[in-house]
Design an enzyme around this catalytic site. Structure first.
Site, PDB file in Angstrom:
ATOM      1  N   TYR A  60       0.578  -1.514   0.230  1.00 31.04           N
ATOM      2  CA  TYR A  60       0.556   0.107  -0.447  1.00 31.04           C
ATOM      3  C   TYR A  60       1.221   1.488   0.182  1.00 31.04           C
ATOM      4  O   TYR A  60       0.364   2.394   0.065  1.00 31.04           O
ATOM      5  CB  TYR A  60      -0.976   0.382   1.080  1.00 31.04           C
ATOM      6  CG  TYR A  60      -1.859  -1.393   1.240  1.00 31.04           C
ATOM      7  CD1 TYR A  60      -2.332  -2.011   0.112  1.00 31.04           C
ATOM      8  CD2 TYR A  60      -2.664  -1.660   2.209  1.00 31.04           C
ATOM      9  CE1 TYR A  60      -3.279  -2.793  -0.066  1.00 31.04           C
ATOM     10  CE2 TYR A  60      -3.500  -1.964   2.561  1.00 31.04           C
ATOM     11  CZ  TYR A  60      -3.883  -3.362   0.687  1.00 31.04           C
ATOM     12  OH  TYR A  60      -4.765  -3.877   0.842  1.00 31.04           O
ATOM     13  N   LYS A  75       2.800 -15.215   1.686  1.00 27.63           N
ATOM     14  CA  LYS A  75       3.321 -15.842   0.317  1.00 27.63           C
ATOM     15  C   LYS A  75       4.584 -16.076  -0.143  1.00 27.63           C
ATOM     16  O   LYS A  75       5.220 -15.556  -0.974  1.00 27.63           O
ATOM     17  CB  LYS A  75       2.268 -15.452  -0.542  1.00 27.63           C
ATOM     18  CG  LYS A  75       2.144 -15.635  -1.901  1.00 27.63           C
ATOM     19  CD  LYS A  75       0.670 -16.615  -2.293  1.00 27.63           C
ATOM     20  CE  LYS A  75       0.637 -17.253  -2.630  1.00 27.63           C
ATOM     21  NZ  LYS A  75      -0.078 -18.362  -2.996  1.00 27.63           N
ATOM     22  N   ASP A 121      -3.017 -18.035   0.832  1.00 25.47           N
ATOM     23  CA  ASP A 121      -4.490 -18.597   0.304  1.00 25.47           C
ATOM     24  C   ASP A 121      -4.690 -19.802   1.390  1.00 25.47           C
ATOM     25  O   ASP A 121      -5.953 -20.080   1.408  1.00 25.47           O
ATOM     26  CB  ASP A 121      -4.253 -19.033  -1.221  1.00 25.47           C
ATOM     27  CG  ASP A 121      -2.822 -19.894  -1.563  1.00 25.47           C
ATOM     28  OD1 ASP A 121      -2.299 -20.000   0.154  1.00 25.47           O
ATOM     29  OD2 ASP A 121      -1.999 -20.587  -2.068  1.00 25.47           O
ATOM     30  N   ASP A 179      -4.679  -7.117   5.641  1.00 30.14           N
ATOM     31  CA  ASP A 179      -6.325  -6.396   5.619  1.00 30.14           C
ATOM     32  C   ASP A 179      -7.534  -7.287   4.888  1.00 30.14           C
ATOM     33  O   ASP A 179      -9.178  -7.078   5.233  1.00 30.14           O
ATOM     34  CB  ASP A 179      -6.397  -5.085   4.367  1.00 30.14           C
ATOM     35  CG  ASP A 179      -6.850  -4.323   3.453  1.00 30.14           C
ATOM     36  OD1 ASP A 179      -8.493  -4.401   4.945  1.00 30.14           O
ATOM     37  OD2 ASP A 179      -7.374  -3.807   3.026  1.00 30.14           O
ATOM     38  N   ASP A 187     -10.816  -8.177   7.342  1.00 26.18           N
ATOM     39  CA  ASP A 187     -12.293  -8.455   7.358  1.00 26.18           C
ATOM     40  C   ASP A 187     -12.724 -10.096   6.778  1.00 26.18           C
ATOM     41  O   ASP A 187     -13.766 -10.366   7.584  1.00 26.18           O
ATOM     42  CB  ASP A 187     -12.348  -8.091   5.866  1.00 26.18           C
ATOM     43  CG  ASP A 187     -12.341  -6.976   6.315  1.00 26.18           C
ATOM     44  OD1 ASP A 187     -12.174  -5.720   7.187  1.00 26.18           O
ATOM     45  OD2 ASP A 187     -12.641  -5.318   5.233  1.00 26.18           O
TER      46      ASP A 187
END
Ligand code: NAD
Length: 372
Positions: free
Chosen positions: A149, A200, A233, A257, A261
């Site tokens: 970001y 990852k 994942d 993020d 959620d």
């Protein structure tokens, strides 16, 4: 004569807009009563932020509010925004113009989102009842100021063949990974002493560094912690398959993020979820400076009607006691009071599932009566 020395805790409260002032009022009363039982006094003042900041001072984060925040050890935040300010340009919208500068001013690099679902509210979760019959209790620790970001270069350009090309850059440095790992270690020590670090590392260089740094850091800080690593994942899948296999989930900005959620959704109601954002360094009580806020927004549909669920704001105040003031017993007392209130069957509209519900005042009274 016995003399008891009272601890004074100093924080700014920023109720904001919509239901913010209603639920903040409950949280402050709960803190005051908890202080009497656990030997501390709250020194706090409220200041305008968000839409009310724009209305009264011409800006979402007035300088007087920022200065007030700089002179205390923590911020208890309500929520900001609403239909009245939605036509403003995006950069002036209350959420963006108040929360982002606050995050920047206090270098709030660590976001802690507890995913708590009480067993009594298991039906609120979209997950199968046998998966959540014992509730959910997972803490997501997300790095908040690094990663894709914020990394540079970040741009869009037009190529010679007329296509457009956009670039985002994901960067992590060891120092950034170490400081968020330290927060996760401290949080895990107050819970099940188990951390699952999510990355990852089969694809991303930043994740390889992340994995290696987290391992080294935990080994150095507290080898008794049960550490595991998981690809993002798989973590997204495991979170809906069996959320309680996790205690503390530690991850970088973008993965956090999304996962935080996902965790919020499987816990059922925004009105029950609190969050903490912690800054660098220590405050005057030797703990991290922090901003504490409910996960939900200003709920314009029910604002001013006395219907808001105050639990998320009250639970945010418990997080403030835990992380910015080191008052673990007092934090637990508040969390237990909320838990007992839910156990007693009292429900605001957002968690009643069509059954008879109560308003903010009844919920507040019930929580207060359960603070020992
Ligand atoms: P919202 O979270 O305000 O509301 C979504 C739904 O959840 C509504 O039906 C609302 O009534 C309900 N809800 C949320 N909190 C509740 C509570 N404590 N008790 C009972 N019900 C509750 O989200 P939205 O409608 O998308 O956004 C409304 C406004 O809030 C917007 O202006 C948005 O920008 C702002 N917002 C602010 C923050 C923040 O300040 N951090 C976060 C999210 C949204």
């Amino acid at each position: 004569m016995e003399v008891f020395l009272m601890n004074t805790i100093r924080f700014t409260n920023l109720p904001g807009d919509g239901i913010g002032p209603e639920v903040m009022s409950t949280a402050l009363k709960v803190l005051e009563k908890t202080g009497k039982a656990y030997n501390f006094i709250c020194e706090t003042a409220d200041h305008d932020v968000g839409g009310i900041g724009i209305d009264n001072h011409g800006e979402a984060l007035p300088s007087s509010t920022l200065e007030a925040c700089q002179s205390v050890d923590a911020i208890l935040f309500g929520s900001v925004g609403g239909p009245k300010w939605e036509s403003l340009p995006p950069k002036d919208q209350p959420e963006r113009a108040a929360l982002l500068p606050l995050r920047k001013a206090f270098e709030l690099f660590a976001n802690l989102r507890p995913g708590n679902l009480f067993p009594e509210l298991a039906d609120l979760s979209p997950l199968r009842s046998d998966v959540v019959s014992n509730g959910i209790d997972v803490l997501c620790v997300r790095e908040l100021t690094g990663g894709i970001y914020f990394g540079q270069p970040k741009s869009t350009r037009t190529l010679e063949d007329g296509q457009k090309e956009a670039i985002d850059t994901m960067i992590y440095r060891t120092g950034e990974i170490e400081r968020i790992t330290e927060i996760a270690v401290k949080a895990a020590a107050l819970r099940g002493n188990k951390i699952c670090s999510v990355d990852k590392a089969n694809v991303l260089e930043t994740s390889v560094l992340w994995r290696q740094t987290v391992s080294e850091c935990i080994n150095r800080l507290d080898p008794s912690i049960e550490l595991s690593h998981m690809y993002v994942d798989n973590a997204a899948m495991q979170l809906v398959r069996d959320p309680n296999q996790f205690d503390v989930l530690l991850t970088e900005n973008m993965f956090g993020d999304i996962l935080s959620d996902e965790l919020a959704v499987i816990c059922g109601s925004l009105g029950m979820l609190a969050s903490a954002s912690l800054g660098t360094g220590t405050n005057s009580s030797g703990h991290p400076f922090g901003l504490y806020e409910p996960a939900g927004g200003t709920a314009p549909d029910i604002a001013g009607k006395g219907l808001a669920n105050p639990c998320a704001q009250v639970l945010s105040s418990a997080l403030m006691l835990r992380y910015s003031f080191g008052l673990e017993d007092a934090a637990l007392a508040i969390e237990n009071a909320v838990k007992e209130t839910i156990r007693s069957g009292l429900r605001t509209g957002d968690i009643s599932q069509g059954e008879p519900s109560v308003g903010t005042a009844e919920m507040e009274e019930a929580i207060l009566s359960r603070i020992a």
